[in-house]
Design an enzyme around this catalytic site. Structure first.
Site, PDB file in Angstrom:
ATOM      1  N   TYR A   1      -2.956  -9.085  16.335  1.00 30.88           N
ATOM      2  CA  TYR A   1      -2.888  -8.048  15.295  1.00 30.88           C
ATOM      3  C   TYR A   1      -4.031  -7.041  15.469  1.00 30.88           C
ATOM      4  O   TYR A   1      -3.814  -5.824  15.520  1.00 30.88           O
ATOM      5  CB  TYR A   1      -2.965  -8.733  13.920  1.00 30.88           C
ATOM      6  CG  TYR A   1      -3.095  -7.792  12.751  1.00 30.88           C
ATOM      7  CD1 TYR A   1      -1.994  -7.100  12.264  1.00 30.88           C
ATOM      8  CD2 TYR A   1      -4.329  -7.597  12.119  1.00 30.88           C
ATOM      9  CE1 TYR A   1      -2.122  -6.234  11.180  1.00 30.88           C
ATOM     10  CE2 TYR A   1      -4.464  -6.746  11.040  1.00 30.88           C
ATOM     11  CZ  TYR A   1      -3.351  -6.066  10.576  1.00 30.88           C
ATOM     12  OH  TYR A   1      -3.485  -5.211   9.510  1.00 30.88           O
TER      13      TYR A   1
ATOM     14  N   ILE B   1       0.835  -1.207   0.000  1.00 32.84           N
ATOM     15  CA  ILE B   1       0.000   0.000   0.000  1.00 32.84           C
ATOM     16  C   ILE B   1       0.870   1.258   0.000  1.00 32.84           C
ATOM     17  O   ILE B   1       0.621   2.219  -0.733  1.00 32.84           O
ATOM     18  CB  ILE B   1      -0.967  -0.007   1.215  1.00 32.84           C
ATOM     19  CG1 ILE B   1      -1.919  -1.211   1.134  1.00 32.84           C
ATOM     20  CG2 ILE B   1      -1.754   1.297   1.300  1.00 32.84           C
ATOM     21  CD1 ILE B   1      -2.770  -1.452   2.382  1.00 32.84           C
TER      22      ILE B   1
ATOM     23  N   ALA C   1       3.859   1.268   8.277  1.00 36.42           N
ATOM     24  CA  ALA C   1       4.741   0.130   8.585  1.00 36.42           C
ATOM     25  C   ALA C   1       4.116  -0.702   9.693  1.00 36.42           C
ATOM     26  O   ALA C   1       3.666  -0.174  10.710  1.00 36.42           O
ATOM     27  CB  ALA C   1       6.120   0.627   9.019  1.00 36.42           C
TER      28      ALA C   1
ATOM     29  N   GLY D   1       8.704  -5.290   2.479  1.00 34.63           N
ATOM     30  CA  GLY D   1       8.726  -4.397   1.312  1.00 34.63           C
ATOM     31  C   GLY D   1      10.048  -4.550   0.574  1.00 34.63           C
ATOM     32  O   GLY D   1      10.933  -5.291   1.014  1.00 34.63           O
TER      33      GLY D   1
ATOM     34  N   ILE E   1      -6.916 -12.570  -3.149  1.00 40.79           N
ATOM     35  CA  ILE E   1      -7.017 -12.159  -4.556  1.00 40.79           C
ATOM     36  C   ILE E   1      -5.689 -12.343  -5.277  1.00 40.79           C
ATOM     37  O   ILE E   1      -5.650 -12.875  -6.398  1.00 40.79           O
ATOM     38  CB  ILE E   1      -7.530 -10.701  -4.671  1.00 40.79           C
ATOM     39  CG1 ILE E   1      -9.023 -10.676  -4.329  1.00 40.79           C
ATOM     40  CG2 ILE E   1      -7.274 -10.131  -6.066  1.00 40.79           C
ATOM     41  CD1 ILE E   1      -9.743  -9.382  -4.612  1.00 40.79           C
TER      42      ILE E   1
HETATM   43  P1  NAD Z   1       3.290  -4.651   3.516  1.00 40.40           P
HETATM   44  O1  NAD Z   1       3.871  -5.763   4.328  1.00 40.40           O
HETATM   45  O2  NAD Z   1       3.350  -4.761   2.025  1.00 40.40           O
HETATM   46  O3  NAD Z   1       3.927  -3.266   3.935  1.00 40.40           O
HETATM   47  C1  NAD Z   1       4.463  -3.008   5.202  1.00 40.40           C
HETATM   48  C2  NAD Z   1       5.766  -2.246   5.016  1.00 40.40           C
HETATM   49  O4  NAD Z   1       6.293  -1.957   6.309  1.00 40.40           O
HETATM   50  C3  NAD Z   1       6.830  -3.056   4.279  1.00 40.40           C
HETATM   51  O5  NAD Z   1       7.483  -2.256   3.325  1.00 40.40           O
HETATM   52  C4  NAD Z   1       7.789  -3.490   5.379  1.00 40.40           C
HETATM   53  O6  NAD Z   1       9.109  -3.693   4.906  1.00 40.40           O
HETATM   54  C5  NAD Z   1       7.659  -2.342   6.364  1.00 40.40           C
HETATM   55  N1  NAD Z   1       7.960  -2.734   7.739  1.00 40.40           N
HETATM   56  C6  NAD Z   1       7.522  -3.855   8.387  1.00 40.40           C
HETATM   57  N2  NAD Z   1       8.031  -3.900   9.619  1.00 40.40           N
HETATM   58  C7  NAD Z   1       8.800  -2.787   9.762  1.00 40.40           C
HETATM   59  C8  NAD Z   1       9.597  -2.277  10.816  1.00 40.40           C
HETATM   60  N3  NAD Z   1       9.717  -2.936  11.974  1.00 40.40           N
HETATM   61  N4  NAD Z   1      10.255  -1.110  10.626  1.00 40.40           N
HETATM   62  C9  NAD Z   1      10.146  -0.439   9.444  1.00 40.40           C
HETATM   63  N5  NAD Z   1       9.425  -0.884   8.407  1.00 40.40           N
HETATM   64  C10 NAD Z   1       8.756  -2.046   8.567  1.00 40.40           C
HETATM   65  O7  NAD Z   1       1.771  -4.503   4.006  1.00 40.40           O
HETATM   66  P2  NAD Z   1       0.583  -3.629   3.419  1.00 40.40           P
HETATM   67  O8  NAD Z   1      -0.476  -4.583   2.971  1.00 40.40           O
HETATM   68  O9  NAD Z   1       1.097  -2.605   2.488  1.00 40.40           O
HETATM   69  O10 NAD Z   1       0.046  -2.960   4.769  1.00 40.40           O
HETATM   70  C11 NAD Z   1       0.255  -1.586   5.068  1.00 40.40           C
HETATM   71  C12 NAD Z   1      -0.517  -1.257   6.333  1.00 40.40           C
HETATM   72  O11 NAD Z   1      -1.913  -1.488   6.123  1.00 40.40           O
HETATM   73  C13 NAD Z   1      -0.139  -2.095   7.546  1.00 40.40           C
HETATM   74  O12 NAD Z   1      -0.179  -1.281   8.689  1.00 40.40           O
HETATM   75  C14 NAD Z   1      -1.228  -3.144   7.613  1.00 40.40           C
HETATM   76  O13 NAD Z   1      -1.394  -3.650   8.917  1.00 40.40           O
HETATM   77  C15 NAD Z   1      -2.423  -2.344   7.146  1.00 40.40           C
HETATM   78  N6  NAD Z   1      -3.515  -3.160   6.602  1.00 40.40           N
HETATM   79  C16 NAD Z   1      -3.368  -3.820   5.421  1.00 40.40           C
HETATM   80  C17 NAD Z   1      -4.441  -4.576   4.925  1.00 40.40           C
HETATM   81  C18 NAD Z   1      -4.348  -5.299   3.610  1.00 40.40           C
HETATM   82  O14 NAD Z   1      -5.378  -5.876   3.183  1.00 40.40           O
HETATM   83  N7  NAD Z   1      -3.214  -5.292   2.922  1.00 40.40           N
HETATM   84  C19 NAD Z   1      -5.642  -4.666   5.647  1.00 40.40           C
HETATM   85  C20 NAD Z   1      -5.740  -3.984   6.859  1.00 40.40           C
HETATM   86  C21 NAD Z   1      -4.684  -3.213   7.314  1.00 40.40           C
HETATM   87  C1  UD2 Z   2      -7.846 -10.167   6.293  1.00 37.57           C
HETATM   88  C2  UD2 Z   2      -6.443  -9.588   6.366  1.00 37.57           C
HETATM   89  C3  UD2 Z   2      -5.902  -9.692   7.743  1.00 37.57           C
HETATM   90  C4  UD2 Z   2      -6.868  -9.120   8.770  1.00 37.57           C
HETATM   91  C5  UD2 Z   2      -8.242  -9.785   8.609  1.00 37.57           C
HETATM   92  C6  UD2 Z   2      -9.264  -9.120   9.527  1.00 37.57           C
HETATM   93  C7  UD2 Z   2      -5.238  -9.890   4.276  1.00 37.57           C
HETATM   94  C8  UD2 Z   2      -4.237 -10.692   3.540  1.00 37.57           C
HETATM   95  N1  UD2 Z   2      -5.528 -10.311   5.501  1.00 37.57           N
HETATM   96  O1  UD2 Z   2      -7.832 -11.560   6.508  1.00 37.57           O
HETATM   97  O2  UD2 Z   2      -4.684  -8.974   7.804  1.00 37.57           O
HETATM   98  O3  UD2 Z   2      -6.973  -7.721   8.595  1.00 37.57           O
HETATM   99  O4  UD2 Z   2      -8.709  -9.608   7.270  1.00 37.57           O
HETATM  100  O5  UD2 Z   2     -10.442  -9.824   9.517  1.00 37.57           O
HETATM  101  O6  UD2 Z   2      -5.745  -8.898   3.811  1.00 37.57           O
HETATM  102  N2  UD2 Z   2      -8.720 -18.153   1.372  1.00 37.57           N
HETATM  103  C9  UD2 Z   2      -8.876 -19.314   0.646  1.00 37.57           C
HETATM  104  N3  UD2 Z   2      -7.802 -19.784  -0.050  1.00 37.57           N
HETATM  105  C10 UD2 Z   2      -6.583 -19.155  -0.067  1.00 37.57           C
HETATM  106  C11 UD2 Z   2      -6.440 -17.960   0.695  1.00 37.57           C
HETATM  107  C12 UD2 Z   2      -7.541 -17.504   1.415  1.00 37.57           C
HETATM  108  O7  UD2 Z   2      -9.943 -19.923   0.623  1.00 37.57           O
HETATM  109  O8  UD2 Z   2      -5.656 -19.623  -0.749  1.00 37.57           O
HETATM  110  C13 UD2 Z   2      -9.894 -17.642   2.104  1.00 37.57           C
HETATM  111  C14 UD2 Z   2      -9.673 -17.442   3.580  1.00 37.57           C
HETATM  112  O9  UD2 Z   2      -9.930 -18.626   4.287  1.00 37.57           O
HETATM  113  C15 UD2 Z   2     -10.708 -16.342   3.864  1.00 37.57           C
HETATM  114  C16 UD2 Z   2     -10.729 -15.518   2.576  1.00 37.57           C
HETATM  115  O10 UD2 Z   2     -10.173 -16.352   1.572  1.00 37.57           O
HETATM  116  O11 UD2 Z   2     -11.980 -16.899   4.076  1.00 37.57           O
HETATM  117  C17 UD2 Z   2      -9.914 -14.235   2.666  1.00 37.57           C
HETATM  118  O12 UD2 Z   2      -8.626 -14.591   3.147  1.00 37.57           O
HETATM  119  P1  UD2 Z   2      -7.426 -13.519   3.263  1.00 37.57           P
HETATM  120  O13 UD2 Z   2      -6.284 -14.246   3.874  1.00 37.57           O
HETATM  121  O14 UD2 Z   2      -7.203 -12.844   1.958  1.00 37.57           O
HETATM  122  O15 UD2 Z   2      -7.993 -12.394   4.214  1.00 37.57           O
HETATM  123  P2  UD2 Z   2      -8.763 -12.462   5.634  1.00 37.57           P
HETATM  124  O16 UD2 Z   2     -10.084 -11.804   5.400  1.00 37.57           O
HETATM  125  O17 UD2 Z   2      -8.738 -13.803   6.202  1.00 37.57           O
END
Ligand code: NAD
Ligand code: UD2
Length: 307
Positions: free
Chosen positions: A143, A13, A73, A37, A188
């Site tokens: 988390y 992100i 992060a 990252g 996805i």
């Molecule tokens: P990501 O793992 O791709 O990005 C996290 C970044 O933070 C990476 O570049 C990593 O190297 C850096 N990082 C991790 N630990 C660190 C540390 N100790 N010090 C400095 N840098 C560090 O994850 P993302 O999906 O881009 O998530 C970004 C934010 O969004 C996170 O806070 C995550 O919890 C939150 N979030 C993501 C999702 C999702 O669906 N991807 C959903 C809910 C919340």
């Molecule tokens: C998401 C977030 C997690 C947390 C959570 C909060 C991601 C990757 N994870 O978990 O960080 O915020 O929401 O509720 O965004 N699945 C399959 N097959 C696969 C992988 C997944 O069936 O190969 C299913 C899994 O069991 C779930 C759904 O797909 O029912 C979504 O899974 P996910 O890991 O993408 O995300 P989620 O919602 O469990």
């Protein structure tokens, strides 16, 4: 032109956010330890400080002179937070306190705004969907508990220390640069990569569970709109589409985008898997003036095109 710090700017992100900030003319400084990252994700024109957010001195130095902070992060994997409870607590919560603390004075005597990533994980198992921001927060993971802790400390930072903030509760974010090979990745990116190669996908359970899949460009739009909306009331907003999609519908749509007939294998449900997770977009749409979200099919085309 503002100078902005983006922690986690080399991640999924964060890298999209940095690209958007640079494109609109901001100066971008990234703090990232490159753990999940990569340097290749660094937006052209952004400067990188390689360091750990759980080190308060590193955070304080990185924040000198900035006009605002995006704190992204974190250890974004629920499974890793379960395995390494204390280590991830330091990264996911203590580091956020360091960011809020440093935001009190970044060298010019004034507090600067902080936008930080929260998560739908703070809700736990919903009583009703769509979830609005007033739904009870009952996280079921370390988390989710730490993300809720970030929101509570942001409130303290506002009331006690005058630090303006906004917390964004991201739902299931997807898009290019989400690593499809990581076992912790979103469904996805995993499904798109496998179906694009004509490989079967593995569905945990019956596939009728639903999620609110939000495309990364919509997340960036929310992040951009949030910084000017930061306030000492420490508001929080869902970042979602309001649309439930079941895994079976998702697989169908990916199949149509790829032009393949998906092969699906069902496995045992994931332990603790949430059945339905959908957010309400109303509050964020109103307060942040967000445009309607990108349609799933269009977002999936972007992911497939990137692979
Ligand atoms: P990501 O793992 O791709 O990005 C996290 C970044 O933070 C990476 O570049 C990593 O190297 C850096 N990082 C991790 N630990 C660190 C540390 N100790 N010090 C400095 N840098 C560090 O994850 P993302 O999906 O881009 O998530 C970004 C934010 O969004 C996170 O806070 C995550 O919890 C939150 N979030 C993501 C999702 C999702 O669906 N991807 C959903 C809910 C919340
Ligand atoms: C998401 C977030 C997690 C947390 C959570 C909060 C991601 C990757 N994870 O978990 O960080 O915020 O929401 O509720 O965004 N699945 C399959 N097959 C696969 C992988 C997944 O069936 O190969 C299913 C899994 O069991 C779930 C759904 O797909 O029912 C979504 O899974 P996910 O890991 O993408 O995300 P989620 O919602 O469990």
């Amino acid at each position: 032109m503002a100078l902005l710090l983006v922690t986690g700017g080399c991640g999924f992100i964060g890298s999209h956010l940095c690209a958007a900030l640079v494109a609109r003319g901001d100066q971008v400084r990234v703090l990232d330890d490159l753990s999940t990252g990569s340097r290749a994700n660094l937006a052209r024109g952004a400067t990188l400080i390689v360091g750990k957010v759980e080190d308060p001195a590193t955070v304080q130095a990185a924040m000198q002179g900035v006009d605002g902070v995006y704190h992204l992060a974190a250890i974004a994997s629920v499974a890793r937070c379960t395995e390494a409870w204390q280590e991830t607590h330091r990264i996911n919560l203590s580091a956020t306190i360091s960011v809020l603390d440093a935001a009190r004075d970044v060298g010019h005597g004034l507090a600067v705004p902080v936008v930080y990533a929260s998560s739908a994980a703070i809700y736990g198992v919903p009583d009703i969907c769509p979830l609005d921001e007033d739904a009870p927060a009952r996280p079921l993971s370390a988390y989710g508990a730490d993300k809720l802790g970030c929101e509570l400390h942001a409130r303290v930072a506002g009331v006690v220390h005058g630090v303006p903030s906004v917390g964004l509760r991201f739902f299931n974010v997807y898009g290019p640069r989400q690593d499809p090979r990581s076992p912790y990745s979103g469904v996805i990116s995993i499904f798109c990569e496998r179906l694009a190669r004509n490989q079967p996908v593995f569905v945990h359970g019956d596939g009728r569970q639903t999620r609110d899949f939000v495309f990364v460009a919509d997340v960036v739009a929310a992040l951009l709109a949030a910084l000017p909306a930061a306030s000492t009331d420490a508001p929080v907003f869902n970042v979602c589409t309001g649309q439930p999609t079941s895994l079976l519908e998702l697989i169908d749509t990916i199949g149509r985008v790829c032009g393949t007939a998906p092969q699906v294998e069902h496995q045992a449900p994931r332990l603790g898997d949430i059945r339905h997770s959908v957010g309400s977009v109303l509050r964020a749409r109103q307060a942040l003036r967000l445009r309607p979200p990108i349609a799933l099919q269009d977002g999936l085309s972007a992911v497939i095109g990137w692979l």
